[in-house]
Design a protein around this motif. Structure first.
Motif, PDB file in Angstrom:
ATOM      1  N   THR A  60      20.858  27.183  84.075  1.00 35.06           N
ATOM      2  CA  THR A  60      19.516  27.672  83.777  1.00 35.06           C
ATOM      3  C   THR A  60      18.690  26.440  83.425  1.00 35.06           C
ATOM      4  OG1 THR A  60      20.261  29.826  82.962  1.00 35.06           O
ATOM      5  CG2 THR A  60      18.087  29.078  82.254  1.00 35.06           C
ATOM      6  N   GLU A 103      15.412  28.445  71.108  1.00 38.07           N
ATOM      7  CA  GLU A 103      15.225  28.833  72.505  1.00 38.07           C
ATOM      8  C   GLU A 103      16.539  28.908  73.278  1.00 38.07           C
ATOM      9  OE1 GLU A 103      11.898  27.468  74.634  1.00 38.07           O
ATOM     10  OE2 GLU A 103      10.738  26.924  72.850  1.00 38.07           O
ATOM     11  N   ASP A 149      16.907  21.796  79.337  1.00 37.77           N
ATOM     12  CA  ASP A 149      15.452  21.648  79.352  1.00 37.77           C
ATOM     13  C   ASP A 149      15.123  20.165  79.489  1.00 37.77           C
ATOM     14  OD1 ASP A 149      12.707  22.981  78.775  1.00 37.77           O
ATOM     15  OD2 ASP A 149      12.744  21.201  77.493  1.00 37.77           O
ATOM     16  N   THR A 163       9.753  21.373  80.930  1.00 37.97           N
ATOM     17  CA  THR A 163       8.616  21.412  80.016  1.00 37.97           C
ATOM     18  C   THR A 163       8.380  20.025  79.434  1.00 37.97           C
ATOM     19  OG1 THR A 163      10.067  22.036  78.173  1.00 37.97           O
ATOM     20  CG2 THR A 163       8.984  23.831  79.354  1.00 37.97           C
ATOM     21  N   ARG A 172      22.357  25.678  79.853  1.00 36.46           N
ATOM     22  CA  ARG A 172      20.894  25.727  79.789  1.00 36.46           C
ATOM     23  C   ARG A 172      20.367  24.338  79.459  1.00 36.46           C
ATOM     24  NH1 ARG A 172      23.387  29.928  77.492  1.00 36.46           N
ATOM     25  NH2 ARG A 172      22.828  32.042  78.126  1.00 36.46           N
ATOM     26  N   VAL A 216      18.822  26.629  74.086  1.00 33.46           N
ATOM     27  CA  VAL A 216      19.050  25.542  75.053  1.00 33.46           C
ATOM     28  C   VAL A 216      20.281  24.744  74.641  1.00 33.46           C
ATOM     29  CG1 VAL A 216      18.101  23.376  75.939  1.00 33.46           C
ATOM     30  CG2 VAL A 216      16.644  25.398  75.757  1.00 33.46           C
ATOM     31  N   SER A 255      18.966  19.037  76.077  1.00 33.97           N
ATOM     32  CA  SER A 255      17.580  18.682  76.365  1.00 33.97           C
ATOM     33  C   SER A 255      17.488  17.190  76.657  1.00 33.97           C
ATOM     34  CB  SER A 255      16.679  19.040  75.176  1.00 33.97           C
ATOM     35  OG  SER A 255      15.342  18.635  75.415  1.00 33.97           O
ATOM     36  N   THR A 308      14.952  24.536  82.811  1.00 33.37           N
ATOM     37  CA  THR A 308      13.533  24.652  82.500  1.00 33.37           C
ATOM     38  C   THR A 308      12.921  23.265  82.458  1.00 33.37           C
ATOM     39  OG1 THR A 308      14.058  24.718  80.126  1.00 33.37           O
ATOM     40  CG2 THR A 308      13.734  26.823  81.240  1.00 33.37           C
TER      41      THR A 308
END
Length: 306
Positions: free
Chosen positions: A127, A140, A100, A131, A98, A142, A145, A129
């Motif tokens: 996955t 969250e 981000d 943002t 994941r 993750v 990041s 994201t």
């Protein structure tokens, strides 16, 4: 303290959360509806909270239940991933990762790297994201990041600098012909400007003046909460805009945009990879971070790939 009894109830809790039914959960687990209900009641008593809202028609997670589910589901997934990675595949990225990242920079610069890695390692699932706000990685769920700018000190996170970007102020030649190019920051007050928008507030610009770095608030004519949209508005001639140079690069090279106030935009902003601290860095995270560091050293995270 975690006990064998508490661990044994977690698969039951997850089954109920996913099916929203004691009956369906019991069928999946091979136990009776009554046994499922008693297991959930014991968990709620032990935790001291209600995990589910109960009606005659369906079950739904409470806020506490949602939080507990996120942790439990993630933990079971990590256990399954660790088991599948044992042996010869331990050093290769596998399982769900994941990530981000900032919207425009992520789509244009980081996404091609992640897709290249995913193509090379089919066992890696992504996955992603996009943002522009700072998120709580642990809360969250993750794994990794990408963040611009200074980082708040946190013993729960690890950060590695990937590259640095200069933030430049740009406009179209047509806009500058119509309104004139500002020669000082003071002259920006008479211009239309495109600025970021976050948490209900316009965002200031990164500039330097008289040898020092400072935050400067231009006229917030157009406040936009998406970096790609900010670039498009700039290309459409709506005004001056400040963004990382990487997001403007291809438009600058093509002459669609030009920079202004270069003497005031010599500030460089670091880009970091950030992940939750763990005893052992998982192969999927380690490989992606190492690849991004390699590209950063080679200057390949400084360009708009699109």
């Amino acid at each position: 303290m975690v006990t064998a009894e508490s661990l044994s109830g977690i698969p039951t809790f997850i089954a109920v959360a996913r099916s929203s039914s004691f009956t369906e959960a019991g069928e999946l687990l091979g136990i009776s509806k009554s046994a499922v209900g008693k297991a959930i009641a014991r968990m709620e008593e032990r935790l001291g909270v209600k995990l589910f809202h109960r009606t005659t028609r369906r079950l739904s997670l409470t806020a506490d239940g949602e939080a507990y589910y996120a942790v439990c589901a993630g933990a079971l997934e990590e256990i399954g991933e660790a088991e599948s990675n044992l042996g010869s595949q331990l050093t290769e990225p596998a399982g769900r990762l994941r990530v981000d990242m900032p919207a425009a920079f992520g789509r244009r610069v980081v996404l091609p790297v992640l897709l290249e890695i995913a193509e090379r390692y089919p066992a890696l699932e992504l996955t992603l994201t996009f943002t522009d706000r700072v998120i709580d990685l642990v809360e969250e769920g993750v794994d990794l990041s990408i963040r611009f700018g200074p980082l708040e000190d946190s013993s729960d996170l690890v950060a590695r600098k990937l590259t640095s970007h200069r933030w430049v102020i740009c406009a179209t030649p047509a806009y500058l012909k119509r309104f004139g190019a500002p020669r000082t920051l003071a002259e920006v007050a008479s211009h239309r400007c495109i600025v970021g928008h976050r948490r209900g507030q316009p965002l200031s610009w990164y500039v330097n003046e008289d040898g020092g770095a400072l935050r400067f608030m231009p006229p917030a004519t157009y406040q936009i909460g998406d970096a790609d949209a900010m670039v498009e508005a700039t290309l459409a001639g709506f005004g001056l805009c400040q963004m990382p140079e990487a997001l403007f690069r291809r438009h600058l090279d093509a002459g669609r945009l030009v920079t202004v106030l270069d003497d005031c935009t010599q500030r460089w902003i670091d880009v970091h990879a950030v992940w939750p601290r763990a005893v052992h860095l998982r192969p999927k995270v380690r490989y992606v971070v190492d690849r991004l560091l390699e590209l950063g050293r080679g200057g390949q995270l400084d360009s708009d790939f699109a």
